[in-house]
Design a protein around this motif. Structure first.
Motif, short mmCIF file in Angstrom:
data_model
loop_
_atom_site.label_atom_id
_atom_site.label_comp_id
_atom_site.label_asym_id
_atom_site.label_seq_id
_atom_site.Cartn_x
_atom_site.Cartn_y
_atom_site.Cartn_z
N ASN A 147 -16.33 11.96 54.77
CA ASN A 147 -16.50 11.98 56.21
C ASN A 147 -17.95 12.34 56.52
OD1 ASN A 147 -15.89 11.82 58.96
ND2 ASN A 147 -13.95 12.91 58.70
N GLY A 148 -18.25 12.44 57.78
CA GLY A 148 -19.56 12.86 58.25
C GLY A 148 -19.40 13.46 59.63
N SER A 149 -20.40 14.19 60.09
CA SER A 149 -20.34 14.75 61.44
C SER A 149 -21.75 15.00 61.95
CB SER A 149 -19.53 16.05 61.46
OG SER A 149 -20.20 17.09 60.75
N THR A 150 -21.87 15.10 63.26
CA THR A 150 -23.13 15.41 63.91
C THR A 150 -22.99 16.73 64.64
OG1 THR A 150 -23.38 13.04 64.30
CG2 THR A 150 -24.95 14.49 65.39
N ARG A 151 -23.91 17.64 64.41
CA ARG A 151 -23.85 18.97 65.03
C ARG A 151 -25.17 19.26 65.74
NH1 ARG A 151 -19.53 21.58 62.40
NH2 ARG A 151 -18.23 19.92 61.50
N PHE A 152 -25.32 20.47 66.27
CA PHE A 152 -26.52 20.82 67.00
C PHE A 152 -27.79 20.55 66.19
CE2 PHE A 152 -23.91 23.47 69.88
CZ PHE A 152 -24.53 23.16 71.08
N ASP A 153 -27.82 20.97 64.92
CA ASP A 153 -29.07 20.98 64.17
C ASP A 153 -29.02 20.21 62.86
OD1 ASP A 153 -30.61 22.87 65.96
OD2 ASP A 153 -28.89 24.14 65.47
N PHE A 154 -27.96 19.49 62.59
CA PHE A 154 -27.89 18.68 61.38
C PHE A 154 -26.88 17.56 61.55
CE2 PHE A 154 -24.70 22.04 60.61
CZ PHE A 154 -23.59 21.28 60.24
N THR A 155 -27.02 16.56 60.70
CA THR A 155 -25.99 15.55 60.52
C THR A 155 -25.63 15.55 59.04
OG1 THR A 155 -26.97 14.23 62.30
CG2 THR A 155 -25.38 13.13 60.87
N ASN A 156 -24.36 15.58 58.75
CA ASN A 156 -23.96 15.71 57.35
C ASN A 156 -23.02 14.60 56.91
OD1 ASN A 156 -21.71 16.67 58.84
ND2 ASN A 156 -21.05 17.97 57.16
N TYR A 157 -23.03 14.35 55.62
CA TYR A 157 -22.15 13.37 54.98
C TYR A 157 -21.63 14.02 53.70
CZ TYR A 157 -24.89 10.58 58.17
OH TYR A 157 -25.51 10.12 59.30
N PHE A 158 -20.35 13.85 53.43
CA PHE A 158 -19.80 14.50 52.25
C PHE A 158 -18.65 13.68 51.67
CE2 PHE A 158 -17.38 16.23 55.85
CZ PHE A 158 -16.07 16.06 55.43
N GLU A 159 -18.40 13.93 50.38
CA GLU A 159 -17.25 13.33 49.71
C GLU A 159 -16.73 14.33 48.67
OE1 GLU A 159 -19.94 11.17 50.23
OE2 GLU A 159 -21.20 12.09 48.72
N VAL A 160 -15.43 14.29 48.46
CA VAL A 160 -14.77 15.06 47.41
C VAL A 160 -14.11 14.06 46.48
CG1 VAL A 160 -13.05 16.83 46.87
CG2 VAL A 160 -14.36 16.98 49.00
N MET A 161 -14.43 14.17 45.17
CA MET A 161 -13.94 13.19 44.20
C MET A 161 -13.54 13.91 42.91
SD MET A 161 -16.77 10.14 44.77
CE MET A 161 -15.86 8.91 43.83
N PRO A 162 -12.81 13.21 42.03
CA PRO A 162 -12.55 13.79 40.70
C PRO A 162 -13.86 14.14 40.02
CG PRO A 162 -11.20 11.85 41.06
CD PRO A 162 -12.16 11.90 42.21
N ALA A 163 -13.84 15.20 39.20
CA ALA A 163 -15.07 15.73 38.62
C ALA A 163 -15.86 14.70 37.83
CB ALA A 163 -14.74 16.94 37.74
N HIS A 164 -15.17 13.78 37.14
CA HIS A 164 -15.90 12.82 36.30
C HIS A 164 -16.59 11.74 37.13
CE1 HIS A 164 -12.05 10.72 36.95
NE2 HIS A 164 -12.67 9.61 36.61
N LYS A 165 -16.43 11.77 38.45
CA LYS A 165 -17.07 10.79 39.32
C LYS A 165 -18.30 11.37 40.04
CE LYS A 165 -14.64 7.14 38.58
NZ LYS A 165 -15.28 5.92 38.05
N LEU A 166 -18.84 12.46 39.54
CA LEU A 166 -20.02 13.06 40.16
C LEU A 166 -21.18 12.07 40.20
CD1 LEU A 166 -21.76 15.31 41.31
CD2 LEU A 166 -22.08 16.19 38.99
N GLU A 167 -21.44 11.39 39.10
CA GLU A 167 -22.56 10.46 39.07
C GLU A 167 -22.38 9.34 40.08
OE1 GLU A 167 -25.59 8.31 35.93
OE2 GLU A 167 -23.68 9.13 35.20
N THR A 168 -21.14 8.88 40.24
CA THR A 168 -20.85 7.83 41.23
C THR A 168 -21.20 8.30 42.63
OG1 THR A 168 -19.06 6.95 39.86
CG2 THR A 168 -19.04 6.37 42.19
N ALA A 169 -20.81 9.53 42.96
CA ALA A 169 -21.08 10.07 44.29
C ALA A 169 -22.57 10.23 44.53
CB ALA A 169 -20.37 11.41 44.47
N LEU A 170 -23.30 10.72 43.54
CA LEU A 170 -24.74 10.91 43.69
C LEU A 170 -25.46 9.57 43.83
CD1 LEU A 170 -25.33 13.78 41.09
CD2 LEU A 170 -25.29 13.97 43.60
N TRP A 171 -25.07 8.59 43.03
CA TRP A 171 -25.67 7.26 43.13
C TRP A 171 -25.48 6.67 44.53
CZ3 TRP A 171 -23.00 2.67 44.16
CH2 TRP A 171 -23.79 1.51 44.12
N ALA A 172 -24.24 6.80 45.06
CA ALA A 172 -23.95 6.21 46.37
C ALA A 172 -24.73 6.89 47.49
CB ALA A 172 -22.44 6.30 46.64
N GLU A 173 -24.82 8.23 47.44
CA GLU A 173 -25.57 8.94 48.48
C GLU A 173 -27.07 8.61 48.39
OE1 GLU A 173 -24.81 10.33 51.07
OE2 GLU A 173 -22.82 11.24 50.92
#
Length: 450
Positions: free
Chosen positions: A102-128
């Motif tokens: 998901n993602g959200s917009t707040r007063f002082d930041f905009t954030n994007y996040f994902e939670v995935m199985p541990a072995h998919k860390l590289e996939t998440a970092l590549w995509a971001e």
């Protein structure tokens, strides 16, 4: 969706959390890449998952003038495709690997996040990294997301009873500086007027590594994670950031009171807001204790007086940075507010009188009261850290890195609250919880048109 001066940089490298008397002991490794990207790594082996968050130091508070809602609109644009992932493919990549995002917009930041199985860390970092490096900015995507955001405004605000009350309304009434006081969800005409060039310039300026922090928490080894971060993020170019806008609010010297018509509301409602002390000051932490005593939970004094004793309402809500985060994840002027819905036969001044009684009674606060509030704060912190599959902890680490250049603050929060004394509570009440520092907003279903 919606939902201060920096300290000197720590020595780059494998810094670990220093010893602390706090019960909070979150492992933190913090460093910066040469392009300015702040990186926070926090291993946690309690579950075979990883949580990745990328926080950009741009929120709706500092979006361009005459482009209200632009920061929120841009959040939606970030899901429309990048160099190697087509439209919606980022979402599919995470979900097909058993994750959430998901993602959200707040007063002082905009954030994007994902939670995935541990072995998919590289996939998440590549995509971001892929969407930080280059967003697919097309007129089709812009037009589509303008429609989506406009519909969100209509559904969540314009066509809802008490829509935007008080989280969207109160900053517009209480504050005077445009950056703190504009309609950050977006006026429909401003959303329509956003141009493709605006989107492109916004991305190239603010969605850059030197305006962001990357947080990884979960089941991983720090050396391996550092190698992945360097591999995918180190070659992304930094940007030339504009000077930050002046967010200063003028000192309030008289109570402000406003009435807003709501044709969809069945009963009147009232919100009461006080301007907060500056972030990280002793009075700021005292307000965190006061918030717990006055409005958090059914043992709070406002709940006891307004619900249990007087029967004026069936619930009282409120907090610091209410409905848009918590007292830790903002970086500028802020309000402490609370609100309730009440019967039309009741005069608003009767409710305000109960507020004044509850605040006056803080002069009698005891060390036992402070200890009870501290227990609630500690419980809230642990709830926040574990919330949303670990994203709550990512949120705290990211904000302390962005705003304080010190994610280790997460381990020292409890100690700061322990420094609060009854005398500090009384001094904070005298300086901040006064009628001259107060804004009252009343929702009146029968108010005449302006």
């Amino acid at each position: 969706m919606l939902l201060l001066a920096l300290a000197a940089l720590p020595t780059l490298g494998w810094g670990q959390t220093p010893a602390s008397t706090s019960s909070m002991q979150v492992p933190v490794t913090y460093y910066k890449l040469p392009n300015g990207l702040k990186v926070v790594l926090s291993p946690d082996k309690t579950a075979p998952t990883i949580a990745v968050g990328v926080y950009y130091n741009i929120g709706f508070r500092i979006e361009p003038k005459n482009r209200t809602g632009f920061a929120h609109l841009f959040e939606h644009m970030m899901f429309q495709g990048s160099e190697n992932l087509g439209k919606m493919e980022f979402i599919q990549l995470v979900q097909k690997n058993g994750g959430i995002l998901n993602g959200s917009t707040r007063f002082d930041f905009t954030n994007y996040f994902e939670v995935m199985p541990a072995h998919k860390l590289e996939t998440a970092l590549w995509a971001e990294a892929d969407r930080m490096r280059g967003l697919k900015i097309t007129q089709e995507n812009l037009t589509n997301q303008q429609g989506v955001v406009k519909n969100e405004v209509k559904v969540n605000v314009l066509n809802q009873p008490y829509g935007g009350f008080p989280w969207l309304d109160m900053p517009q009434y209480a504050n005077k500086n445009w950056y703190n006081a504009h309609n950050f969800y977006g006026d429909l005409k401003d959303l329509d007027s956003a141009k493709l060039g605006d989107v492109d310039a916004f991305f190239k300026t603010f969605y850059a590594p030197n305006n962001a922090v990357l947080v990884v928490s979960g089941d991983f080894e720090v050396p391996a994670a550092r190698q992945m971060v360097d591999k995918y993020f180190s070659k992304i170019a930094s940007s030339q950031l504009p000077p930050p806008p002046d967010l200063t609010e003028p000192k309030q010297t008289a109570e402000q009171r406003f009435v807003k018509e709501d044709k969809l509301a069945k009963k009147p409602a009232i919100a009461v807001a006080y301007k907060m002390p500056a972030r990280n000051t002793p009075e700021y932490f005292a307000m965190g204790i006061i918030d717990q005593i006055l409005v958090q939970g059914q043992d709070s004094r406002l709940y006891q007086q307004l619900v249990q004793t007087k029967g004026y309402t069936n619930s009282v809500s409120g907090g610091i940075n209410f409905a848009l985060g918590n007292m830790y994840d903002y970086n500028g002027p802020m309000l402490w507010m609370s609100n309730l819905i009440y019967d039309s036969t009741l005069a608003p001044d009767s409710i305000i009188a109960e507020y004044d009684k509850a605040i006056a009674n803080l002069a009698n606060v005891t060390n036992e009261d402070l200890q009870m509030a501290l227990v609630k704060i500690r419980s809230g912190l642990y709830d926040a850290m574990g919330g949303n599959f670990g994203i709550g902890k990512v949120n705290l680490l990211a904000c302390f890195a962005l705003f304080d250049n010190d994610p280790n603050r997460i381990n020292n929060l409890e100690n700061e609250f322990k420094k609060v004394t009854p005398e500090l509570i009384r001094r904070t009440v005298q300086n901040y919880l006064t009628p001259t520092n107060r804004t009252i907003l009343i929702i009146d279903p029968k108010a005449p048109k302006a």
